[in-house]
Design a protein around this motif. Structure first.
Motif, PDB file in Angstrom:
ATOM      1  N   THR A 197       0.822  -1.216   0.000  1.00  0.00           N
ATOM      2  CA  THR A 197       0.000   0.000   0.000  1.00  0.00           C
ATOM      3  C   THR A 197       0.853   1.262   0.000  1.00  0.00           C
ATOM      4  OG1 THR A 197      -0.179  -0.029   2.414  1.00  0.00           O
ATOM      5  CG2 THR A 197      -1.961  -1.109   1.173  1.00  0.00           C
ATOM      6  N   GLY A 198       2.166   1.097  -0.044  1.00  0.00           N
ATOM      7  CA  GLY A 198       3.071   2.243  -0.096  1.00  0.00           C
ATOM      8  C   GLY A 198       3.252   2.964   1.224  1.00  0.00           C
ATOM      9  N   THR A 199       2.949   2.312   2.340  1.00  0.00           N
ATOM     10  CA  THR A 199       3.059   2.971   3.643  1.00  0.00           C
ATOM     11  C   THR A 199       4.257   2.497   4.462  1.00  0.00           C
ATOM     12  OG1 THR A 199       1.586   1.361   4.698  1.00  0.00           O
ATOM     13  CG2 THR A 199       0.565   3.376   3.811  1.00  0.00           C
ATOM     14  N   TYR A 200       5.084   1.647   3.900  1.00  0.00           N
ATOM     15  CA  TYR A 200       6.211   1.093   4.649  1.00  0.00           C
ATOM     16  C   TYR A 200       7.220   2.173   5.039  1.00  0.00           C
ATOM     17  CZ  TYR A 200       9.660  -2.395   6.103  1.00  0.00           C
ATOM     18  OH  TYR A 200      10.545  -3.135   6.827  1.00  0.00           O
ATOM     19  N   GLN A 209      13.180  11.683   0.321  1.00  0.00           N
ATOM     20  CA  GLN A 209      11.849  12.253   0.495  1.00  0.00           C
ATOM     21  C   GLN A 209      11.564  13.279  -0.602  1.00  0.00           C
ATOM     22  OE1 GLN A 209      12.069  12.997   4.963  1.00  0.00           O
ATOM     23  NE2 GLN A 209       9.899  12.599   4.657  1.00  0.00           N
ATOM     24  N   CYS A 210      12.533  14.125  -0.880  1.00  0.00           N
ATOM     25  CA  CYS A 210      12.359  15.142  -1.918  1.00  0.00           C
ATOM     26  C   CYS A 210      12.213  14.496  -3.292  1.00  0.00           C
ATOM     27  CB  CYS A 210      13.535  16.117  -1.912  1.00  0.00           C
ATOM     28  SG  CYS A 210      13.612  17.128  -0.417  1.00  0.00           S
ATOM     29  N   ALA A 211      13.012  13.479  -3.563  1.00  0.00           N
ATOM     30  CA  ALA A 211      12.947  12.793  -4.854  1.00  0.00           C
ATOM     31  C   ALA A 211      11.579  12.154  -5.068  1.00  0.00           C
ATOM     32  CB  ALA A 211      14.045  11.733  -4.945  1.00  0.00           C
ATOM     33  N   VAL A 212      11.076  11.474  -4.048  1.00  0.00           N
ATOM     34  CA  VAL A 212       9.779  10.806  -4.174  1.00  0.00           C
ATOM     35  C   VAL A 212       8.652  11.827  -4.291  1.00  0.00           C
ATOM     36  CG1 VAL A 212       8.143   9.275  -3.012  1.00  0.00           C
ATOM     37  CG2 VAL A 212      10.556   8.672  -3.114  1.00  0.00           C
ATOM     38  N   ALA A 213       8.743  12.935  -3.574  1.00  0.00           N
ATOM     39  CA  ALA A 213       7.723  13.988  -3.676  1.00  0.00           C
ATOM     40  C   ALA A 213       7.682  14.552  -5.104  1.00  0.00           C
ATOM     41  CB  ALA A 213       8.006  15.104  -2.677  1.00  0.00           C
ATOM     42  N   ALA A 238      12.096   0.396  -0.482  1.00  0.00           N
ATOM     43  CA  ALA A 238      10.907   0.927   0.194  1.00  0.00           C
ATOM     44  C   ALA A 238      10.471   2.246  -0.442  1.00  0.00           C
ATOM     45  CB  ALA A 238      11.175   1.109   1.687  1.00  0.00           C
ATOM     46  N   TRP A 239      11.449   3.068  -0.868  1.00  0.00           N
ATOM     47  CA  TRP A 239      11.105   4.326  -1.555  1.00  0.00           C
ATOM     48  C   TRP A 239      10.438   4.021  -2.897  1.00  0.00           C
ATOM     49  CZ3 TRP A 239      11.070   8.418   1.348  1.00  0.00           C
ATOM     50  CH2 TRP A 239      11.956   8.533   2.415  1.00  0.00           C
ATOM     51  N   VAL A 240      10.969   3.021  -3.596  1.00  0.00           N
ATOM     52  CA  VAL A 240      10.359   2.605  -4.863  1.00  0.00           C
ATOM     53  C   VAL A 240       8.928   2.140  -4.597  1.00  0.00           C
ATOM     54  CG1 VAL A 240      10.491   0.977  -6.793  1.00  0.00           C
ATOM     55  CG2 VAL A 240      12.602   1.979  -5.860  1.00  0.00           C
ATOM     56  N   SER A 241       8.743   1.390  -3.535  1.00  0.00           N
ATOM     57  CA  SER A 241       7.415   0.888  -3.168  1.00  0.00           C
ATOM     58  C   SER A 241       6.432   2.026  -2.923  1.00  0.00           C
ATOM     59  CB  SER A 241       7.511   0.020  -1.907  1.00  0.00           C
ATOM     60  OG  SER A 241       6.236  -0.223  -1.364  1.00  0.00           O
ATOM     61  N   LEU A 242       6.888   3.069  -2.235  1.00  0.00           N
ATOM     62  CA  LEU A 242       6.004   4.207  -1.956  1.00  0.00           C
ATOM     63  C   LEU A 242       5.480   4.798  -3.263  1.00  0.00           C
ATOM     64  CD1 LEU A 242       6.588   6.962   0.663  1.00  0.00           C
ATOM     65  CD2 LEU A 242       5.673   7.505  -1.560  1.00  0.00           C
ATOM     66  N   LEU A 243       6.360   4.989  -4.221  1.00  0.00           N
ATOM     67  CA  LEU A 243       5.973   5.583  -5.498  1.00  0.00           C
ATOM     68  C   LEU A 243       5.152   4.613  -6.345  1.00  0.00           C
ATOM     69  CD1 LEU A 243       6.284   8.129  -7.256  1.00  0.00           C
ATOM     70  CD2 LEU A 243       8.308   7.064  -8.257  1.00  0.00           C
ATOM     71  N   ALA A 244       5.504   3.341  -6.305  1.00  0.00           N
ATOM     72  CA  ALA A 244       4.886   2.371  -7.208  1.00  0.00           C
ATOM     73  C   ALA A 244       3.625   1.701  -6.671  1.00  0.00           C
ATOM     74  CB  ALA A 244       5.910   1.296  -7.567  1.00  0.00           C
ATOM     75  N   GLN A 267      24.159  -2.882  -6.172  1.00  0.00           N
ATOM     76  CA  GLN A 267      24.654  -1.618  -5.652  1.00  0.00           C
ATOM     77  C   GLN A 267      23.494  -0.658  -5.419  1.00  0.00           C
ATOM     78  OE1 GLN A 267      26.903  -0.939  -9.866  1.00  0.00           O
ATOM     79  NE2 GLN A 267      27.385   0.495  -8.322  1.00  0.00           N
ATOM     80  N   THR A 268      23.784   0.316  -4.618  1.00  0.00           N
ATOM     81  CA  THR A 268      22.754   1.285  -4.303  1.00  0.00           C
ATOM     82  C   THR A 268      22.502   2.194  -5.494  1.00  0.00           C
ATOM     83  OG1 THR A 268      24.373   2.791  -3.373  1.00  0.00           O
ATOM     84  CG2 THR A 268      23.308   1.270  -1.849  1.00  0.00           C
ATOM     85  N   MET A 269      21.290   2.660  -5.569  1.00  0.00           N
ATOM     86  CA  MET A 269      20.868   3.505  -6.669  1.00  0.00           C
ATOM     87  C   MET A 269      20.989   4.971  -6.277  1.00  0.00           C
ATOM     88  SD  MET A 269      17.138   3.500  -8.532  1.00  0.00           S
ATOM     89  CE  MET A 269      16.583   2.406  -7.286  1.00  0.00           C
TER      90      MET A 269
END
Length: 143
Positions: free
Chosen positions: A27-30, A79-83, A45-51, A122-124
């Motif tokens: 549900t993107g709340t993690y 946070q800024c990127a996802v917003a 988890a950030w990808v999950s929030l957006l997707a 690797q990290t994105m």
């Protein structure tokens, strides 16, 4: 409580926690849950929030994240990127005449297959995340 009963309670408790975390992921709340607990947030988890956040809640979910005043700088950047990207997903859906869900499914597919194809562990990072999401959204214009 006997050792067996104690182990059974722990297993049930862990099972409930796992189910709760899976529901939060889907549900993107993690991210919000981890922020409230003061825990580190993995990139997926950030990808999950957006997707995974439903269209009607996407802008609000990002706006409702706990303030990152005490967060590390990378969390603030995420946070800024996802917003930013949440707004771009909504705008792209509107301009393309498709649904946010269609774009989100494209993002999920792109990230899963792209990361697997690269064999990447690797990290994105937030900057690359913005680039990759924008690239995926720009390809959706032709659909």
């Amino acid at each position: 409580m006997s050792g067996w009963m104690s182990a059974r309670w722990v297993t049930k408790h862990e099972g409930r926690c796992l189910v709760e975390e899976a529901e939060q992921f889907l549900t993107g709340t993690y991210v919000q849950s981890l922020l409230l607990q003061g825990m580190a947030i993995p990139e997926w988890a950030w990808v999950s929030l957006l997707a995974h956040t439903p269209e009607a809640q996407l802008s609000g979910r990002v706006d409702d994240l706990p303030p990152a005043w005490h967060a590390d700088p990378v969390t603030v950047l995420w946070q800024c990127a996802v917003a930013l990207l949440a707004q771009e997903v909504l705008a792209t859906a509107e301009s393309n005449g498709c649904t946010v869900g269609e774009l989100q499914r494209g993002l999920i597919s792109e990230f899963e297959t792209g990361r697997r194809r690269e064999g990447s562990t690797q990290t994105m990072g937030p900057s690359r995340f913005i680039q990759e999401v924008r690239s995926t959204l720009s390809r959706s214009h032709g659909r």
